[in-house]
Design an enzyme around this catalytic site. Structure first.
Site, PDB file in Angstrom:
ATOM      1  N   TYR A 252      -3.401  -8.244  -0.058  1.00  0.00           N
ATOM      2  CA  TYR A 252      -2.107  -7.584   0.162  1.00  0.00           C
ATOM      3  C   TYR A 252      -0.983  -8.619   0.173  1.00  0.00           C
ATOM      4  CZ  TYR A 252       1.314  -4.511   2.523  1.00  0.00           C
ATOM      5  OH  TYR A 252       2.429  -3.771   2.864  1.00  0.00           O
TER       6      TYR A 252
ATOM      7  N   VAL B 125       0.703   1.945  15.720  1.00  0.00           N
ATOM      8  CA  VAL B 125       1.472   3.040  16.332  1.00  0.00           C
ATOM      9  C   VAL B 125       0.698   4.360  16.204  1.00  0.00           C
ATOM     10  CG1 VAL B 125       3.599   4.389  16.214  1.00  0.00           C
ATOM     11  CG2 VAL B 125       3.692   1.896  15.983  1.00  0.00           C
TER      12      VAL B 125
HETATM   13  P1  NAD Z   1       1.541   4.786   2.559  1.00  0.00           P
HETATM   14  O1  NAD Z   1       0.121   4.358   2.402  1.00  0.00           O
HETATM   15  O2  NAD Z   1       1.824   6.022   3.354  1.00  0.00           O
HETATM   16  O3  NAD Z   1       2.247   4.954   1.151  1.00  0.00           O
HETATM   17  C1  NAD Z   1       1.804   4.359  -0.040  1.00  0.00           C
HETATM   18  C2  NAD Z   1       1.753   5.444  -1.111  1.00  0.00           C
HETATM   19  O4  NAD Z   1       1.392   4.845  -2.361  1.00  0.00           O
HETATM   20  C3  NAD Z   1       0.694   6.513  -0.806  1.00  0.00           C
HETATM   21  O5  NAD Z   1       1.224   7.792  -1.052  1.00  0.00           O
HETATM   22  C4  NAD Z   1      -0.427   6.181  -1.795  1.00  0.00           C
HETATM   23  O6  NAD Z   1      -1.214   7.305  -2.126  1.00  0.00           O
HETATM   24  C5  NAD Z   1       0.364   5.626  -2.961  1.00  0.00           C
HETATM   25  N1  NAD Z   1      -0.416   4.749  -3.831  1.00  0.00           N
HETATM   26  C6  NAD Z   1      -1.281   3.769  -3.480  1.00  0.00           C
HETATM   27  N2  NAD Z   1      -1.789   3.183  -4.569  1.00  0.00           N
HETATM   28  C7  NAD Z   1      -1.224   3.793  -5.649  1.00  0.00           C
HETATM   29  C8  NAD Z   1      -1.365   3.639  -7.055  1.00  0.00           C
HETATM   30  N3  NAD Z   1      -2.202   2.727  -7.568  1.00  0.00           N
HETATM   31  N4  NAD Z   1      -0.637   4.437  -7.861  1.00  0.00           N
HETATM   32  C9  NAD Z   1       0.191   5.396  -7.357  1.00  0.00           C
HETATM   33  N5  NAD Z   1       0.356   5.588  -6.034  1.00  0.00           N
HETATM   34  C10 NAD Z   1      -0.340   4.787  -5.182  1.00  0.00           C
HETATM   35  O7  NAD Z   1       2.315   3.542   3.203  1.00  0.00           O
HETATM   36  P2  NAD Z   1       3.854   3.346   3.581  1.00  0.00           P
HETATM   37  O8  NAD Z   1       3.886   2.820   4.970  1.00  0.00           O
HETATM   38  O9  NAD Z   1       4.653   4.528   3.236  1.00  0.00           O
HETATM   39  O10 NAD Z   1       4.247   2.127   2.618  1.00  0.00           O
HETATM   40  C11 NAD Z   1       5.035   2.287   1.452  1.00  0.00           C
HETATM   41  C12 NAD Z   1       5.349   0.919   0.859  1.00  0.00           C
HETATM   42  O11 NAD Z   1       6.072   0.131   1.823  1.00  0.00           O
HETATM   43  C13 NAD Z   1       4.099   0.118   0.476  1.00  0.00           C
HETATM   44  O12 NAD Z   1       4.349  -0.558  -0.733  1.00  0.00           O
HETATM   45  C14 NAD Z   1       3.965  -0.874   1.603  1.00  0.00           C
HETATM   46  O13 NAD Z   1       3.340  -2.068   1.184  1.00  0.00           O
HETATM   47  C15 NAD Z   1       5.420  -1.115   1.998  1.00  0.00           C
HETATM   48  N6  NAD Z   1       5.525  -1.548   3.418  1.00  0.00           N
HETATM   49  C16 NAD Z   1       5.370  -0.658   4.442  1.00  0.00           C
HETATM   50  C17 NAD Z   1       5.453  -1.117   5.752  1.00  0.00           C
HETATM   51  C18 NAD Z   1       5.311  -0.191   6.932  1.00  0.00           C
HETATM   52  O14 NAD Z   1       5.324  -0.667   8.069  1.00  0.00           O
HETATM   53  N7  NAD Z   1       5.218   1.107   6.791  1.00  0.00           N
HETATM   54  C19 NAD Z   1       5.669  -2.486   6.011  1.00  0.00           C
HETATM   55  C20 NAD Z   1       5.781  -3.350   4.935  1.00  0.00           C
HETATM   56  C21 NAD Z   1       5.732  -2.878   3.627  1.00  0.00           C
HETATM   57  N1  UDP Z   2      -3.760  -3.285  16.680  1.00  0.00           N
HETATM   58  C1  UDP Z   2      -4.322  -2.998  17.927  1.00  0.00           C
HETATM   59  N2  UDP Z   2      -4.998  -1.832  18.076  1.00  0.00           N
HETATM   60  C2  UDP Z   2      -5.147  -0.929  17.085  1.00  0.00           C
HETATM   61  C3  UDP Z   2      -4.552  -1.199  15.815  1.00  0.00           C
HETATM   62  C4  UDP Z   2      -3.874  -2.400  15.643  1.00  0.00           C
HETATM   63  O1  UDP Z   2      -4.214  -3.795  18.870  1.00  0.00           O
HETATM   64  O2  UDP Z   2      -5.786   0.120  17.311  1.00  0.00           O
HETATM   65  C5  UDP Z   2      -2.991  -4.544  16.515  1.00  0.00           C
HETATM   66  C6  UDP Z   2      -3.363  -5.373  15.300  1.00  0.00           C
HETATM   67  O3  UDP Z   2      -4.434  -6.250  15.592  1.00  0.00           O
HETATM   68  C7  UDP Z   2      -2.069  -6.124  15.058  1.00  0.00           C
HETATM   69  C8  UDP Z   2      -0.980  -5.135  15.478  1.00  0.00           C
HETATM   70  O4  UDP Z   2      -1.636  -4.193  16.332  1.00  0.00           O
HETATM   71  O5  UDP Z   2      -1.976  -7.255  15.888  1.00  0.00           O
HETATM   72  C9  UDP Z   2      -0.318  -4.411  14.330  1.00  0.00           C
HETATM   73  O6  UDP Z   2      -1.338  -3.875  13.505  1.00  0.00           O
HETATM   74  P1  UDP Z   2      -1.057  -2.941  12.261  1.00  0.00           P
HETATM   75  O7  UDP Z   2      -2.383  -2.677  11.625  1.00  0.00           O
HETATM   76  O8  UDP Z   2      -0.259  -1.764  12.675  1.00  0.00           O
HETATM   77  O9  UDP Z   2      -0.103  -3.779  11.299  1.00  0.00           O
HETATM   78  P2  UDP Z   2       0.026  -5.330  10.824  1.00  0.00           P
HETATM   79  O10 UDP Z   2       1.376  -5.725  11.291  1.00  0.00           O
HETATM   80  O11 UDP Z   2      -1.052  -6.165  11.478  1.00  0.00           O
HETATM   81  O12 UDP Z   2      -0.131  -5.266   9.350  1.00  0.00           O
END
Ligand code: NAD
Ligand code: UDP
Length: 322
Positions: A145, A188
């Site tokens: 990732y 969360v």
């Molecule tokens: P999510 O898993 O809910 O959304 C990702 C979506 O992409 C899903 O609907 C999944 O089915 C789709 N997907 C996955 N692989 C695919 C593919 N090969 N082709 C088409 N669709 C595909 O997660 P999210 O939290 O909504 O994240 C959305 C984006 O934001 C991601 O790129 C993630 O890396 C980035 N992001 C999210 C967070 C967060 O905290 N939520 C933090 C950092 C980055």
């Molecule tokens: N974590 C935890 N309990 C859980 C899930 C996650 O203590 O049931 C911790 C995890 O080890 C990390 C933080 O919570 O330190 C955030 O995890 P998450 O998977 O949400 O996202 P990350 O920021 O690590 O990608």
């Protein structure tokens, strides 16, 4: 001006909110998703809108569409999801980005990449500014990732330099809210689901590791502002809430808000789990006039209220890694 906008990953947690916002703003929205970590119910309420279309497709394969703007959110985001098939995760970030960048080049479209705070790895600099180059283990279990997203950033900037592609790259810090997958294993969603069902709350490690949690409405506003910013604001730009909490504090707050007096239990810390995370959002404030407005307590209350309305059994755990 009404635009035709592609949202790849548009049925996911963040993507479905972005689609909702763009549809409300009157744009013609194409939501593309392979439903690996989501389900159609996230966008069901948009299906009867004349300015919304849903396409099942995997971005690892090319697709021909004519669009004005592209948001690339397609990528599994939760550790259990992206580690399920790490080679596929890398392909999504690299081949998927190449396919969408090719589309942007062909259509002369503006393209946005949802990058991540994971590009900073386990940071030695705190809080993390965009100029910090990160501390990522390239061969660890999170590398598919972290390094995939880093390579995607490289591709975006090379398309920008070589082809003058109009790019926007944002680095998202942990974001939460309604429509998180209840079995995504993220902290969360895990804590709320456990608290509501009267289970023990699983803290990994001693719970002293920190994260900064942004409510999804604040984040989506940041996406829209970055896409609308002047063309020299290409990023990378951090989007996240600078409020920093230990995982133990998050567990205690969740238990307090749910009111079930759950027990906190401690489990092994996953490998390469970053010890701290806090965005420096100076650039977002300066270039986008953006900062988060919703504090953690209020956002958690809204998220808990949503979790109370769903039946987790309606959700398929995407991978056995949950
Ligand atoms: P999510 O898993 O809910 O959304 C990702 C979506 O992409 C899903 O609907 C999944 O089915 C789709 N997907 C996955 N692989 C695919 C593919 N090969 N082709 C088409 N669709 C595909 O997660 P999210 O939290 O909504 O994240 C959305 C984006 O934001 C991601 O790129 C993630 O890396 C980035 N992001 C999210 C967070 C967060 O905290 N939520 C933090 C950092 C980055
Ligand atoms: N974590 C935890 N309990 C859980 C899930 C996650 O203590 O049931 C911790 C995890 O080890 C990390 C933080 O919570 O330190 C955030 O995890 P998450 O998977 O949400 O996202 P990350 O920021 O690590 O990608």
């Amino acid at each position: 001006m009404i635009k035709r906008i592609l949202v790849a990953g548009g049925a996911g947690f963040l993507g479905s909110h972005l689609c909702e916002r763009l549809v409300e703003d009157g744009h013609d929205v194409i939501c593309l998703d392979n439903f690996f970590t989501s389900q159609k119910s996230n966008v069901e309420h948009l299906l009867d809108k004349s300015n919304f279309e849903l396409v099942r497709h995997d971005i690892v394969s090319p697709i021909l569409l004519e669009v004005d703007e592209i948001y690339n959110l397609a990528c599994p985001a939760a550790p259990g999801h992206y580690q399920y098939n790490p080679i596929k995760t890398m392909k999504i970030s690299i081949l998927g980005s190449i396919n969408l960048l090719g589309m942007a080049k062909r259509c002369n479209a503006k393209i946005f990449q949802a990058s991540t705070s994971e590009v900073y790895g386990d940071p030695e600099v705190h809080p993390q500014p965009e100029s910090y180059r990160g501390c990522v283990n390239p061969i660890g279990v999170r590398a598919c990732y972290d390094e995939g997203k880093r390579a995607a950033e490289t591709l975006f900037f090379d398309y920008h330099r070589m082809n003058k592609t109009n790019i926007r790259v944002c680095r998202i810090f942990n974001t939460y809210g309604p429509r998180m997958h209840p079995f995504d294993g993220r902290v969360v969603s895990n804590f709320i689901r456990q608290a509501l069902s009267g289970e023990d709350i699983t803290i990994f490690g001693d719970g002293s590791q920190t994260r900064s949690f942004c409510y999804r409405d604040d984040l989506v506003e940041g996406f829209i502002r970055l896409m609308a910013a002047p063309d020299d604001v290409v990023g990378p730009i951090n989007l996240g809430n600078p409020g920093e909490y230990s995982i133990k504090e998050l567990a205690e707050l969740t238990v307090e808000l749910v009111g079930n007096n759950n027990k906190l239990i401690y489990q092994p810390l996953p490998p390469d789990d970053p010890t701290r995370r806090q965005p420096d959002i100076t650039l977002a404030k300066k270039h986008l006039d953006w900062e988060p407005k919703i504090p953690l307590r209020e956002g958690l209350e809204k998220t808990i209220a949503w979790f109370k309305t769903i039946n987790p059994e309606d959700y398929r755990p995407p991978t056995p890694n949950f």
